[in-house]
Design a protein around this motif. Structure first.
Motif, PDB file in Angstrom:
ATOM      1  N   PRO A 138      43.924  30.811  45.926  1.00 13.68           N
ATOM      2  CA  PRO A 138      43.145  32.073  45.823  1.00 13.68           C
ATOM      3  C   PRO A 138      43.903  33.110  46.536  1.00 13.68           C
ATOM      4  O   PRO A 138      44.879  32.957  47.228  1.00 13.68           O
ATOM      5  N   GLN A 139      43.340  34.382  46.165  1.00 11.92           N
ATOM      6  CA  GLN A 139      44.131  35.468  46.970  1.00 11.92           C
ATOM      7  C   GLN A 139      43.913  35.582  48.367  1.00 11.92           C
ATOM      8  O   GLN A 139      44.846  36.189  49.117  1.00 11.92           O
ATOM      9  N   GLU A 140      42.620  35.254  48.648  1.00 14.88           N
ATOM     10  CA  GLU A 140      42.296  35.039  50.403  1.00 14.88           C
ATOM     11  C   GLU A 140      41.927  33.635  50.545  1.00 14.88           C
ATOM     12  O   GLU A 140      40.943  33.232  50.038  1.00 14.88           O
TER      13      GLU A 140
ATOM     14  N   ALA B  65      46.999  46.627  37.704  1.00 13.44           N
ATOM     15  CA  ALA B  65      46.862  47.270  38.987  1.00 13.44           C
ATOM     16  C   ALA B  65      45.545  46.802  39.814  1.00 13.44           C
ATOM     17  O   ALA B  65      44.848  45.836  39.203  1.00 13.44           O
ATOM     18  N   ASN B  66      45.363  46.962  41.212  1.00 10.50           N
ATOM     19  CA  ASN B  66      44.311  46.669  41.966  1.00 10.50           C
ATOM     20  C   ASN B  66      42.837  46.858  41.130  1.00 10.50           C
ATOM     21  O   ASN B  66      42.826  48.130  40.566  1.00 10.50           O
ATOM     22  N   GLY B  67      41.835  46.072  40.997  1.00 11.07           N
ATOM     23  CA  GLY B  67      40.664  46.097  40.125  1.00 11.07           C
ATOM     24  C   GLY B  67      40.683  46.160  38.738  1.00 11.07           C
ATOM     25  O   GLY B  67      39.899  46.304  38.055  1.00 11.07           O
ATOM     26  N   ALA B  68      41.861  45.714  38.236  1.00 11.55           N
ATOM     27  CA  ALA B  68      42.021  45.537  36.654  1.00 11.55           C
ATOM     28  C   ALA B  68      41.057  44.483  36.131  1.00 11.55           C
ATOM     29  O   ALA B  68      40.847  44.328  35.109  1.00 11.55           O
ATOM     30  N   GLY B  69      40.926  43.454  37.041  1.00 14.85           N
ATOM     31  CA  GLY B  69      40.045  42.335  36.635  1.00 14.85           C
ATOM     32  C   GLY B  69      40.695  40.918  36.869  1.00 14.85           C
ATOM     33  O   GLY B  69      40.210  40.010  36.267  1.00 14.85           O
ATOM     34  N   LYS B  70      41.897  40.946  37.357  1.00 17.45           N
ATOM     35  CA  LYS B  70      42.501  39.771  37.277  1.00 17.45           C
ATOM     36  C   LYS B  70      41.817  38.514  38.085  1.00 17.45           C
ATOM     37  O   LYS B  70      41.982  37.397  37.673  1.00 17.45           O
ATOM     38  N   THR B  71      41.602  38.826  39.408  1.00 14.81           N
ATOM     39  CA  THR B  71      41.106  37.845  40.216  1.00 14.81           C
ATOM     40  C   THR B  71      39.616  37.355  39.628  1.00 14.81           C
ATOM     41  O   THR B  71      39.496  36.131  39.481  1.00 14.81           O
ATOM     42  N   THR B  72      38.920  38.295  38.986  1.00 11.19           N
ATOM     43  CA  THR B  72      37.706  37.719  38.257  1.00 11.19           C
ATOM     44  C   THR B  72      37.950  36.729  37.158  1.00 11.19           C
ATOM     45  O   THR B  72      37.353  35.853  36.876  1.00 11.19           O
ATOM     46  N   LEU B  73      38.980  37.240  36.244  1.00 10.12           N
ATOM     47  CA  LEU B  73      39.255  36.409  35.167  1.00 10.12           C
ATOM     48  C   LEU B  73      39.765  34.934  35.704  1.00 10.12           C
ATOM     49  O   LEU B  73      39.208  33.963  35.103  1.00 10.12           O
TER      50      LEU B  73
ATOM     51  N   GLN C  88      30.037  40.702  33.914  1.00  8.44           N
ATOM     52  CA  GLN C  88      29.538  41.885  34.491  1.00  8.44           C
ATOM     53  C   GLN C  88      28.808  41.671  36.015  1.00  8.44           C
ATOM     54  O   GLN C  88      28.264  40.833  36.202  1.00  8.44           O
ATOM     55  N   PHE C  89      28.962  42.649  37.087  1.00  8.02           N
ATOM     56  CA  PHE C  89      28.663  42.451  38.190  1.00  8.02           C
ATOM     57  C   PHE C  89      27.503  43.810  38.260  1.00  8.02           C
ATOM     58  O   PHE C  89      28.142  44.876  38.433  1.00  8.02           O
ATOM     59  N   LYS C  90      26.457  43.491  38.483  1.00  8.73           N
ATOM     60  CA  LYS C  90      25.365  44.788  38.399  1.00  8.73           C
ATOM     61  C   LYS C  90      25.863  45.783  37.268  1.00  8.73           C
ATOM     62  O   LYS C  90      25.911  45.358  36.005  1.00  8.73           O
ATOM     63  N   ASN C  91      26.405  47.063  37.715  1.00  7.61           N
ATOM     64  CA  ASN C  91      26.608  47.983  36.494  1.00  7.61           C
ATOM     65  C   ASN C  91      28.176  47.980  36.303  1.00  7.61           C
ATOM     66  O   ASN C  91      28.691  48.587  35.670  1.00  7.61           O
ATOM     67  N   LYS C  92      28.831  47.109  37.100  1.00  8.93           N
ATOM     68  CA  LYS C  92      30.481  46.869  36.985  1.00  8.93           C
ATOM     69  C   LYS C  92      30.895  45.965  35.789  1.00  8.93           C
ATOM     70  O   LYS C  92      30.662  44.652  36.215  1.00  8.93           O
ATOM     71  N   ILE C  93      31.620  46.272  34.746  1.00  5.78           N
ATOM     72  CA  ILE C  93      31.997  45.248  33.878  1.00  5.78           C
ATOM     73  C   ILE C  93      33.525  44.939  34.420  1.00  5.78           C
ATOM     74  O   ILE C  93      34.355  45.997  34.260  1.00  5.78           O
ATOM     75  N   ALA C  94      33.902  43.793  34.986  1.00  6.80           N
ATOM     76  CA  ALA C  94      34.895  43.498  35.793  1.00  6.80           C
ATOM     77  C   ALA C  94      36.005  42.954  34.425  1.00  6.80           C
ATOM     78  O   ALA C  94      37.226  43.339  34.535  1.00  6.80           O
ATOM     79  N   VAL C  95      35.372  42.236  33.638  1.00 11.92           N
ATOM     80  CA  VAL C  95      36.284  41.572  32.642  1.00 11.92           C
ATOM     81  C   VAL C  95      35.412  41.747  31.387  1.00 11.92           C
ATOM     82  O   VAL C  95      34.273  41.585  31.359  1.00 11.92           O
TER      83      VAL C  95
ATOM     84  N   ASP D 188      46.916  33.167  42.561  1.00 15.60           N
ATOM     85  CA  ASP D 188      46.446  34.732  42.654  1.00 15.60           C
ATOM     86  C   ASP D 188      47.208  35.571  43.613  1.00 15.60           C
ATOM     87  O   ASP D 188      47.048  35.176  44.756  1.00 15.60           O
ATOM     88  N   GLU D 189      47.934  36.592  43.231  1.00 16.42           N
ATOM     89  CA  GLU D 189      48.845  37.179  44.409  1.00 16.42           C
ATOM     90  C   GLU D 189      49.530  36.268  45.176  1.00 16.42           C
ATOM     91  O   GLU D 189      49.511  36.424  46.180  1.00 16.42           O
ATOM     92  N   PRO D 190      50.474  35.362  44.448  1.00 11.15           N
ATOM     93  CA  PRO D 190      51.044  34.383  45.397  1.00 11.15           C
ATOM     94  C   PRO D 190      52.036  35.075  46.229  1.00 11.15           C
ATOM     95  O   PRO D 190      52.459  34.293  47.379  1.00 11.15           O
TER      96      PRO D 190
HETATM   97  N1  LIG Z   1      31.428  40.195  43.596  1.00 14.27           N
HETATM   98  C1  LIG Z   1      31.428  41.265  42.830  1.00 14.27           C
HETATM   99  N2  LIG Z   1      30.497  42.466  42.836  1.00 14.27           N
HETATM  100  C2  LIG Z   1      30.746  43.617  42.306  1.00 14.27           C
HETATM  101  N3  LIG Z   1      31.892  43.949  41.752  1.00 14.27           N
HETATM  102  C3  LIG Z   1      32.790  43.281  41.742  1.00 14.27           C
HETATM  103  C4  LIG Z   1      32.917  42.095  42.500  1.00 14.27           C
HETATM  104  N4  LIG Z   1      34.079  41.260  42.198  1.00 14.27           N
HETATM  105  C5  LIG Z   1      34.882  42.115  41.501  1.00 14.27           C
HETATM  106  N5  LIG Z   1      34.205  43.490  41.459  1.00 14.27           N
HETATM  107  C6  LIG Z   1      34.897  44.527  40.687  1.00 14.27           C
HETATM  108  O1  LIG Z   1      35.481  44.185  39.499  1.00 14.27           O
HETATM  109  C7  LIG Z   1      36.539  44.838  39.225  1.00 14.27           C
HETATM  110  C8  LIG Z   1      37.758  44.087  39.110  1.00 14.27           C
HETATM  111  O2  LIG Z   1      38.244  43.262  40.426  1.00 14.27           O
HETATM  112  P1  LIG Z   1      39.111  42.091  40.600  1.00 14.27           P
HETATM  113  O3  LIG Z   1      39.075  41.657  41.799  1.00 14.27           O
HETATM  114  O4  LIG Z   1      38.827  41.054  39.627  1.00 14.27           O
HETATM  115  O5  LIG Z   1      40.384  42.885  40.140  1.00 14.27           O
HETATM  116  P2  LIG Z   1      41.926  42.643  40.617  1.00 14.27           P
HETATM  117  O6  LIG Z   1      42.632  42.942  39.312  1.00 14.27           O
HETATM  118  O7  LIG Z   1      41.977  41.150  40.870  1.00 14.27           O
HETATM  119  O8  LIG Z   1      42.177  43.646  41.484  1.00 14.27           O
HETATM  120  P3  LIG Z   1      42.846  43.299  43.116  1.00 14.27           P
HETATM  121  O9  LIG Z   1      44.211  42.751  42.810  1.00 14.27           O
HETATM  122  O10 LIG Z   1      42.491  44.428  44.052  1.00 14.27           O
HETATM  123  O11 LIG Z   1      41.835  41.959  43.583  1.00 14.27           O
HETATM  124  C9  LIG Z   1      36.868  45.699  40.391  1.00 14.27           C
HETATM  125  O12 LIG Z   1      36.175  47.075  40.095  1.00 14.27           O
HETATM  126  C10 LIG Z   1      35.864  45.214  41.566  1.00 14.27           C
HETATM  127  O13 LIG Z   1      35.321  46.176  42.588  1.00 14.27           O
END
Ligand SMILES: Nc1ncnc2c1ncn2[C@@H]1O[C@H](COP(=O)(O)OP(=O)(O)OP(=O)(O)O)[C@@H](O)[C@H]1O
Length: 288
Positions: A80-82, A35-43, A11-18, A157-159
């Protein structure tokens, strides 16, 4: 080798990423699709130990990977993605620099650098500065650095971001040709990158795995089926609004469309075998 994700959440503040993600991975190729934002990178960052989970843990053969520390990192290769390339370095200098961070013995590092630059087709550019590289060349260099320590767990990550179609095919062959004694995780939103090379595809949406299985099994999840039909141009705007369109091809007076639909989308439509792309659009069409 058994990599277990146990009830991982972030959880990032109010956002549950995974949210409460669990699965078990053994040797094989896994596609994390979403899709973008699904939570892959965080996972992925939680698996690599870069982001601390809010809840849950990652275990390798029963041991918590954070407590394993260096022993886990020695088994890990990560793109990494970047990626922060040092633009003034040559490809070879860059590889040797990453080797030293990874603590590889210099003679081994030089040999491995040569082998890997050959593997990713950059041997002729070994002494060229990274700043002169195209996006695709940088990505290939990123894949090469992830392989320096011959990792048992390789996470990409997004190779294929920035790779042209020929390079994408090259990348797929490269990964599928790798020895089968690794766990390879590829995160992407591009179905074709992983469709044919993954043993299992884990589809991620809103922080959770919503589907998990081999591509051929997932395709059976397509609700309804794939359809092909020809739609007169003047009827197209309405049709496009109502249907989940996978592909559209403009002909003289008609648009030839591929559609995913539970029922026949219009008179004369032909049912066709569904594909993974159809499934992806069915789940993510509203987010594109
Ligand atoms: N450091 C952070 N602080 C706040 N919110 C974050 C942070 N990192 C990711 N998020 C949010 O968590 C959600 C998942 O992001 P994440 O980057 O894991 O998704 P993704 O599937 O990898 O997408 P992308 O391919 O666009 O990176 C998104 O809504 C993102 O905005």
């Amino acid at each position: 080798m058994k990599l277990e994700l146990e009830r991982l959440s972030k959880q990032f503040k109010n956002k549950i990423a995974v949210e409460d993600v669990s699965t078990v991975l053994t040797e094989g190729i896994y596609g994390f699709l979403g899709a973008n934002g699904a939570g892959k990178t965080t996972l992925i960052q939680m698996i690599c130990g870069i982001v601390e989970p809010t809840a849950g843990e990652v275990k390798l053969d029963g041991k918590n990977t954070i407590s394993m520390g260096e022993d886990f990192r020695d088994l890990l290769g990560y793109l990494p993605q970047e990626f922060g390339y040092t633009p003034g370095f040559t490809a070879k200098d860059f590889m040797l620099y990453i080797s030293s961070i990874k603590g590889l013995e210099p003679r081994f590092a030089r040999k491995r650098t040569e082998e890997l630059l050959r593997l990713v087709n950059l041997e002729d550019e070994a002494n060229h500065k990274v700043r002169t590289f195209s996006g695709g060349m940088k990505r290939r260099l990123g894949i090469a650095q992830a392989l320096l320590n011959d990792p048992r767990i390789l996470i990409l990550d997004e190779p294929t971001a920035g790779l042209d179609p020929k390079e994408r095919v090259y990348f797929r062959n490269l990964i599928s040709g790798m020895s089968r004694d690794r766990i390879i995780i590829i995160s992407t939103h591009i179905v074709s990158d992983i469709e044919y090379i993954s043993d299992r595809i884990l589809v991620m949406k809103k922080g959770r795995f919503i589907l998990d299985g081999p591509a051929e099994e997932l395709v059976r999840e397509v609700d309804g089926g794939g359809w092909e039909c020809a739609v007169p141009r003047k009827e197209w705007p309405e049709f496009e609004q109502e249907q989940c369109i996978v592909n559209a091809h403009n002909r003289d007076h008609v648009v030839e469309a591929r559609v995913v639909s539970r029922k026949m989308p219009r008179e004369g439509a032909r049912m066709v075998e569904p594909t993974l792309e159809d499934l992806y659009l069915e789940y993510f069409g509203d987010e594109l």
